[in-house]
Design a protein around this motif. Structure first.
Motif, PDB file in Angstrom:
ATOM      1  N   TRP A 206       0.919  -1.497  -0.386  1.00 41.64           N
ATOM      2  CA  TRP A 206      -0.125   0.108  -0.047  1.00 41.64           C
ATOM      3  C   TRP A 206       0.933   1.107  -0.186  1.00 41.64           C
ATOM      4  O   TRP A 206       1.767   0.914   0.165  1.00 41.64           O
ATOM      5  CB  TRP A 206      -1.137   0.181   1.141  1.00 41.64           C
ATOM      6  CG  TRP A 206      -2.291  -1.158   1.350  1.00 41.64           C
ATOM      7  CD1 TRP A 206      -1.819  -2.204   2.228  1.00 41.64           C
ATOM      8  CD2 TRP A 206      -3.060  -0.776   0.421  1.00 41.64           C
ATOM      9  NE1 TRP A 206      -2.784  -2.987   2.284  1.00 41.64           N
ATOM     10  CE2 TRP A 206      -3.286  -2.073   1.245  1.00 41.64           C
ATOM     11  CE3 TRP A 206      -3.484  -0.999  -0.506  1.00 41.64           C
ATOM     12  CZ2 TRP A 206      -5.027  -2.912   0.289  1.00 41.64           C
ATOM     13  CZ3 TRP A 206      -5.241  -1.272  -1.546  1.00 41.64           C
ATOM     14  CH2 TRP A 206      -5.726  -2.448  -0.397  1.00 41.64           C
ATOM     15  N   PRO A 207       0.018   2.097  -0.357  1.00 45.81           N
ATOM     16  CA  PRO A 207       1.487   3.751  -0.364  1.00 45.81           C
ATOM     17  C   PRO A 207       1.332   3.812   0.698  1.00 45.81           C
ATOM     18  O   PRO A 207       0.656   4.194   2.074  1.00 45.81           O
ATOM     19  CB  PRO A 207      -0.109   4.415  -1.549  1.00 45.81           C
ATOM     20  CG  PRO A 207      -1.006   3.878  -2.181  1.00 45.81           C
ATOM     21  CD  PRO A 207      -0.722   2.449  -1.386  1.00 45.81           C
TER      22      PRO A 207
ATOM     23  N   PRO B 115       1.067   6.245   3.555  1.00 46.48           N
ATOM     24  CA  PRO B 115       0.103   7.433   4.189  1.00 46.48           C
ATOM     25  C   PRO B 115       0.550   8.648   4.824  1.00 46.48           C
ATOM     26  O   PRO B 115       0.215   8.478   5.880  1.00 46.48           O
ATOM     27  CB  PRO B 115      -1.179   6.865   5.424  1.00 46.48           C
ATOM     28  CG  PRO B 115       0.079   5.825   6.053  1.00 46.48           C
ATOM     29  CD  PRO B 115       1.141   5.077   4.800  1.00 46.48           C
TER      30      PRO B 115
ATOM     31  N   HIS C 266       1.250  11.796   0.267  1.00 43.63           N
ATOM     32  CA  HIS C 266       0.017  10.736  -0.449  1.00 43.63           C
ATOM     33  C   HIS C 266      -1.000  11.613  -0.134  1.00 43.63           C
ATOM     34  O   HIS C 266      -2.325  11.245  -0.948  1.00 43.63           O
ATOM     35  CB  HIS C 266       0.335   9.976   0.374  1.00 43.63           C
ATOM     36  CG  HIS C 266      -0.417   8.839  -0.450  1.00 43.63           C
ATOM     37  ND1 HIS C 266      -0.848   8.426  -1.618  1.00 43.63           N
ATOM     38  CD2 HIS C 266      -1.403   7.985   0.445  1.00 43.63           C
ATOM     39  CE1 HIS C 266      -2.056   7.189  -1.517  1.00 43.63           C
ATOM     40  NE2 HIS C 266      -2.177   7.536  -0.785  1.00 43.63           N
TER      41      HIS C 266
ATOM     42  N   ARG D 205      -4.435  11.702  -3.143  1.00 44.02           N
ATOM     43  CA  ARG D 205      -5.450  10.411  -2.315  1.00 44.02           C
ATOM     44  C   ARG D 205      -6.941  11.530  -1.922  1.00 44.02           C
ATOM     45  O   ARG D 205      -7.431  10.936  -3.388  1.00 44.02           O
ATOM     46  CB  ARG D 205      -5.229  10.345  -1.244  1.00 44.02           C
ATOM     47  CG  ARG D 205      -6.623   8.512  -1.026  1.00 44.02           C
ATOM     48  CD  ARG D 205      -6.465   8.607   0.615  1.00 44.02           C
ATOM     49  NE  ARG D 205      -6.825   6.942   0.473  1.00 44.02           N
ATOM     50  CZ  ARG D 205      -8.292   6.386   1.122  1.00 44.02           C
ATOM     51  NH1 ARG D 205      -8.940   7.480   1.797  1.00 44.02           N
ATOM     52  NH2 ARG D 205      -8.358   5.742   1.405  1.00 44.02           N
TER      53      ARG D 205
ATOM     54  N   ARG E  93     -10.272   6.118  -1.997  1.00 46.36           N
ATOM     55  CA  ARG E  93      -9.389   4.572  -2.054  1.00 46.36           C
ATOM     56  C   ARG E  93      -9.568   3.786  -3.640  1.00 46.36           C
ATOM     57  O   ARG E  93      -8.320   3.705  -3.905  1.00 46.36           O
ATOM     58  CB  ARG E  93     -10.513   3.716  -1.496  1.00 46.36           C
ATOM     59  CG  ARG E  93      -9.953   2.405  -1.518  1.00 46.36           C
ATOM     60  CD  ARG E  93     -11.111   1.607  -0.913  1.00 46.36           C
ATOM     61  NE  ARG E  93     -12.557   1.165  -1.747  1.00 46.36           N
ATOM     62  CZ  ARG E  93     -13.027  -0.144  -1.764  1.00 46.36           C
ATOM     63  NH1 ARG E  93     -13.140   0.101  -0.521  1.00 46.36           N
ATOM     64  NH2 ARG E  93     -13.687  -0.160  -2.606  1.00 46.36           N
TER      65      ARG E  93
ATOM     66  N   ASP F 216      -4.988   4.279  -3.602  1.00 46.16           N
ATOM     67  CA  ASP F 216      -4.816   3.946  -3.084  1.00 46.16           C
ATOM     68  C   ASP F 216      -4.919   2.809  -4.117  1.00 46.16           C
ATOM     69  O   ASP F 216      -3.523   1.719  -4.308  1.00 46.16           O
ATOM     70  CB  ASP F 216      -5.163   3.226  -1.827  1.00 46.16           C
ATOM     71  CG  ASP F 216      -4.868   4.731  -0.871  1.00 46.16           C
ATOM     72  OD1 ASP F 216      -4.153   5.554  -1.367  1.00 46.16           O
ATOM     73  OD2 ASP F 216      -5.525   4.646   0.568  1.00 46.16           O
TER      74      ASP F 216
ATOM     75  N   THR G 279      -1.607   0.597  -5.674  1.00 42.62           N
ATOM     76  CA  THR G 279      -0.942  -0.723  -5.241  1.00 42.62           C
ATOM     77  C   THR G 279      -0.975  -1.704  -6.071  1.00 42.62           C
ATOM     78  O   THR G 279      -0.064  -2.617  -6.202  1.00 42.62           O
ATOM     79  CB  THR G 279      -1.999  -0.788  -4.188  1.00 42.62           C
ATOM     80  OG1 THR G 279      -1.658  -0.069  -2.754  1.00 42.62           O
ATOM     81  CG2 THR G 279      -1.343  -2.340  -3.431  1.00 42.62           C
TER      82      THR G 279
END
Length: 925
Positions: free
Chosen positions: A837-838, A840, A844, A848, A854, A857, A861
């Motif tokens: 996952w990126p 956080p 980011h 996002r 989501r 994300d 990924t």
């Protein structure tokens, strides 16, 4: 165990091999061969004790010291001997690599490795004795006086008396620049034409590149035909012909775009710039162009590899390093090896090409990579080596080349400055590894007001200062670069002195220690001190060993006050810099009929540097500071504060600003001025279920969204049968937070694959924990284990070792994931510790929110998983297994894998059995 008799290993004739033991350590044991050829396996503690008594012959002393738990070891390092005897020749820095390079038997265990390092030393000394190398003796003499252990033996091989009073007077010795030819000037090239490339022309050129006996690859021909859309004349201003081309692994996209690019260059007498993200692909691309230009002289004229100035050896830095050597200087070893390389190198590239990436590990970075122009301190035509300069030669050849092999960063930085090699930006681009355009733009178009950046500006302006560190004496400031360029104008001289005086506001040596004590000196240090205090006050875990960051809003009163003070001081620096820049440009205008060409070029280059390194940077800093004072960050940007840390220690402090969408400046500065551009990759699309959303992801990550007109979409599937040739397992019963379980999973999976395994990690601490637990068991099974952040080798060298040793295992993070190209059995199993996952962080978080929550994300990924999985199959006969140790892997991410590839969710035991069964056990397929 008894090895070959010592006398059998020692050459006859003038060669004198040191009567020293040989040492080859593993992760648990070490093979020690004494001077009589007797070999014993020792534990690390015993081996460390023995080497204190007598320096052994080894391969890569520094990595061996790490394995033995030592800071350094006394040794005869055969890699240093290799670098001396075969400069600018690449070798994998292991006993097996030496054996392959020197035609020796391949060592398959530690005992054989110990024999190999001794034999390699003998072979190299014999090779040196057989050559008439006039420059070798005076260099070896200086190195011997500096304490080089190989020195007396090298001199003996060269037939030189080691006890002589002075160095042999033959050849150019350390003055390697005297061996180099000069580049020449040419009239400016006319603008390129706009004749289109027809699809049939691209197919014909591709067939010529492949040759008459090549197997039919219709996908490759289709790809070459499709990307010709980027080589048509555009019809609308600011609307380039953009091709987004996803070509699966095995299509052969490199030759697929070389074909139309070379046709366009032939028809229009202009260059096509082909950019990659990684150095590895840049080297591969250069190699592929041998097909187009098999004759080396023609290729040198038609093809140029271009990188930023900081990647090349500066000959003036080398000369100053040579001239400042004392007779007994320990630096003589590093400088001598650099002199040998300089005389033999193709292009002076220190970051790739023919420079041994392991050399800085052996002799230090200061006298190797540190000899590059890393601070923008070039004095251009005032330099005595200007006509032989590697950088200037490459720039001039690129102006007349057909194809320029560059990297994303250089292309974007040149475009941002609005200044190509010949004053004009390229009109045709190919961006390979196009999935990295977003990240490259993020780096190229960002701004950082940090201690490191501000300290570098001070060094660039003021040059070497008393107490400025060991390498400070080589730093050339603005005053030296302007020597002879200001004429008699008093106003220009005053502007220079005012600039230098104002530069004192920037951090001086020791700034970091002062701000940690809350004793910052000057406006900039006090600002950095306020940044650091706000970060430590706001973060939840200030003792975290990783870098710390905090949001800018709301700023503390101390930060607001420090920002206002620094802004005023920066204005005092900016004003005289602008006056100086205006005065220099005025001289170009006023004396245009009197200035000689060299002086004009020096003034122009200095103006560019002053504008970019000084004026533009300070203006950006002032804009950032205004956001603190005014309480508002421009909508297109994200700001944050950071304390950068390594190993739990602060190394930098700063205020960072990035574009939320960095493809906006990429589109504005790179794409829009161009006539045509190809952005290509095997992983442009993210693998989402909706085909249109798939392409939208590609357009969002490449800047196509910000251009007039629609991008031309090209999809060419891989010819490989992934469903038959790969397996994907998601392991459900390994707890991600239990490192004993995670390490056991890696161990069993690597043993099941019998090596050829790549372990990928989302955190360095997890990597190190696994390495510590599995190294011994793998070694017992005959599987060498290497690791990023453990072995101390750079990523490129680790990948070279991994590629060369078929049963080796390698642990790494995302840099390894993106940089590995290992066809064949050397890579047959990939294990990922968890879903990537990126991270956080604040940057980011802003993206996002901007790009869809989501879904963003998931897109990032899936792209990371696609890249990792894509390492497995590089040729039609490759087979591989991809394992993810994460029971929380959501099914919506399965689009990262090719259609038809089944994702099996199972326990570890079943995954191990599956790996063993699919790969066929130790013998493989």
């Amino acid at each position: 165990m008894t090895g070959l008799p010592a006398n059998d290993d020692r050459p006859s004739g003038p060669v004198s091999l040191p009567r020293a033991p040989a040492l080859a350590p593993g992760l648990r044991q070490a093979a020690w061969m004494d001077g009589e050829g007797e070999i014993a396996l020792l534990d690390h503690a015993t081996a460390a004790e023995r080497l204190r008594e007598q320096p052994p012959i080894v391969c890569h002393a520094r990595s061996i010291a790490r394995r033995l738990g030592q800071d350094a070891i006394p040794a005869y390092d055969v890699l240093e001997l290799f670098a001396f005897v075969r400069p600018a020749r690449v070798v994998t820095p292991t006993p097996r690599g030496l054996a392959a390079a020197l035609g020796l038997p391949r060592p398959d265990d530690l005992e054989a490795a110990a024999v190999t390092v001794q034999r390699a030393a003998a072979a190299l000394l014999q090779e040196l004795a057989a050559r008439n190398d006039r420059d070798a003796a005076p260099i070896a003499w200086r190195m011997a006086r500096g304490g080089w252990r190989w020195g007396p033996h090298v001199l003996a091989a060269l037939g030189v008396d080691n006890d002589g009073d002075g160095p042999p007077r033959q050849g150019v010795g350390m003055k390697a620049w005297d061996r180099l030819g000069e580049w020449s000037e040419h009239a400016p090239e006319p603008p390129p034409g706009n004749q289109p490339v027809e699809p049939d022309e691209a197919r014909t050129r591709l067939a010529e590149l492949l040759g008459p006996n090549a197997e039919a690859r219709p996908q490759q021909a289709d790809y070459a035909s499709a990307v010709t859309q980027a080589f048509q004349p555009r019809d609308t201003p600011d609307a380039p012909n953009l091709v987004l081309a996803e070509a699966g692994t095995g299509v052969g996209k490199t030759l697929g775009y070389i074909a139309p690019a070379s046709v366009w260059s032939d028809k229009n007498a202009g260059p096509v710039w082909m950019a990659t993200y990684t150095r590895n692909l840049q080297t591969q691309l250069d190699g592929e162009l041998d097909r187009l230009y098999p004759e080396p002289r023609e290729k040198r004229r038609k093809v140029v590899v271009r990188k930023g100035r900081e990647n090349y050896l500066c000959l003036l830095n080398l000369e100053e390093a040579v001239n400042t050597l004392n007779v007994s200087s320990r630096d003589a070893v590093a400088v001598g090896l650099m002199a040998r390389w300089t005389a033999a190198t193709r292009d002076g590239d220190l970051v790739g090409g023919d420079f041994p990436g392991w050399l800085p590990d052996l002799v230090g970075r200061a006298r190797t990579l540190g000899l590059a122009d890393r601070r923008g301190e070039c004095i251009f035509s005032a330099c005595p080596h200007y006509k032989k300069c590697f950088i200037e030669g490459a720039v001039r050849r690129a102006r007349r080349a057909d194809l320029v092999v560059a990297n994303h960063a250089l292309v974007m930085i040149q475009a941002a400055m609005g200044q190509g090699d010949d004053g004009r930006l390229p009109q045709r681009y190919v961006f390979d590894e196009g999935h990295h355009v977003f990240d490259a733009a993020d780096s190229a178009f960002s701004a950082h007001l940090s201690g490191r950046e501000a300290r570098e500006l001070r060094r660039w302006l003021l040059g070497a200062e008393r107490g400025g560190g060991r390498s400070g004496g080589r730093v050339r400031g603005l005053e030296r670069r302007l020597d002879g360029l200001m004429g008699e104008d008093e106003a220009t001289a005053n502007a220079l002195q005012d600039t230098l005086k104002a530069a004192a506001l920037l951090p001086a040596e020791g700034w970091h220690q002062r701000i940690q004590r809350s004793a910052g000196e000057g406006a900039c240090e006090r600002f950095l001190q306020a940044v650091r205090e706000q970060v430590y006050a706001r973060v939840n875990r200030p003792n975290d060993p990783y870098s710390l960051e905090a949001e800018l809003r709301p700023p503390t009163d101390a930060l607001v006050h420090a920002a206002g003070e620094l802004d005023g001081k920066l204005e005092n620096l900016l004003t005289p810099m602008q006056r100086l820049l205006k005065a220099l440009r005025q001289r170009l205008d006023d004396e245009s009929d009197q200035l000689d060409s060299d002086t004009r070029r020096r003034i122009e280059a200095t103006c560019r540097s002053l504008d970019q390194r000084g004026v533009t940077q300070v203006q950006a800093w002032r804009q950032m500071l205004s956001a603190i004072r005014e309480g508002e960050t421009p909508e297109a940007f994200v700001d944050w504060l950071m304390v950068e840390r390594t190993g739990g220690q602060d190394i930098d402090v700063g205020f960072h600003r990035h574009w939320v969408d960095p493809t906006i400046p990429f589109a504005e500065n790179v794409a829009r001025p161009a006539q045509g551009m190809v952005v290509t990759s095997a992983t442009l699309r993210d693998g989402s279920a909706d085909p249109e959303a798939n392409w939208r992801a590609a357009e969002m990550r490449t800047g196509a969204d910000h251009l007039i007109g629609d991008a031309y979409r090209v999809e060419v599937p891989s010819p490989f049968d992934y469903a038959a040739n790969t397996r994907v397992y998601v392991v459900r019963d390994v707890r991600k937070d239990d490192m004993d379980q995670v390490a056991a999973a890696y161990r069993e999976l690597f043993l099941a694959a019998h090596g050829g395994a790549l372990g990928l990690f989302t955190a360095i601490t997890r990597l190190r924990a696994v390495h510590q637990r599995i190294g011994g068991p793998l070694e017992d099974a005959g599987l060498p284990l290497f690791a990023q952040h453990v072995d101390g080798l750079n990523v490129a060298t680790l990948v070279d070792i991994f590629r060369a040793e078929e049963d080796a295992c390698l642990l790494g993070t995302d840099a390894v994931r993106d940089g590995v190209d290992v066809p064949g059995r050397s890579l047959r199993c990939i294990v990922f510790d968890r879903v990537p996952w990126p991270r956080p962080d604040i940057r980011h978080k802003a993206r996002r929110e901007h790009f869809g929550g989501r879904k963003y994300d998931d897109m990032i990924t899936r792209l990371r998983l696609k890249q990792a999985y894509g390492r497995l199959v590089r040729r039609a006969d490759d087979h591989g297994v991809f394992v993810l140790l994460d029971p929380m892997f959501p099914s919506r991410l399965e689009g990262a894998f090719p259609e038809g590839v089944e994702v099996t969710r199972c326990g570890l035991a079943d995954a191990v059995a599956g790996v063993r069964g699919f790969l066929g056990g130790p013998t493989g397929r």
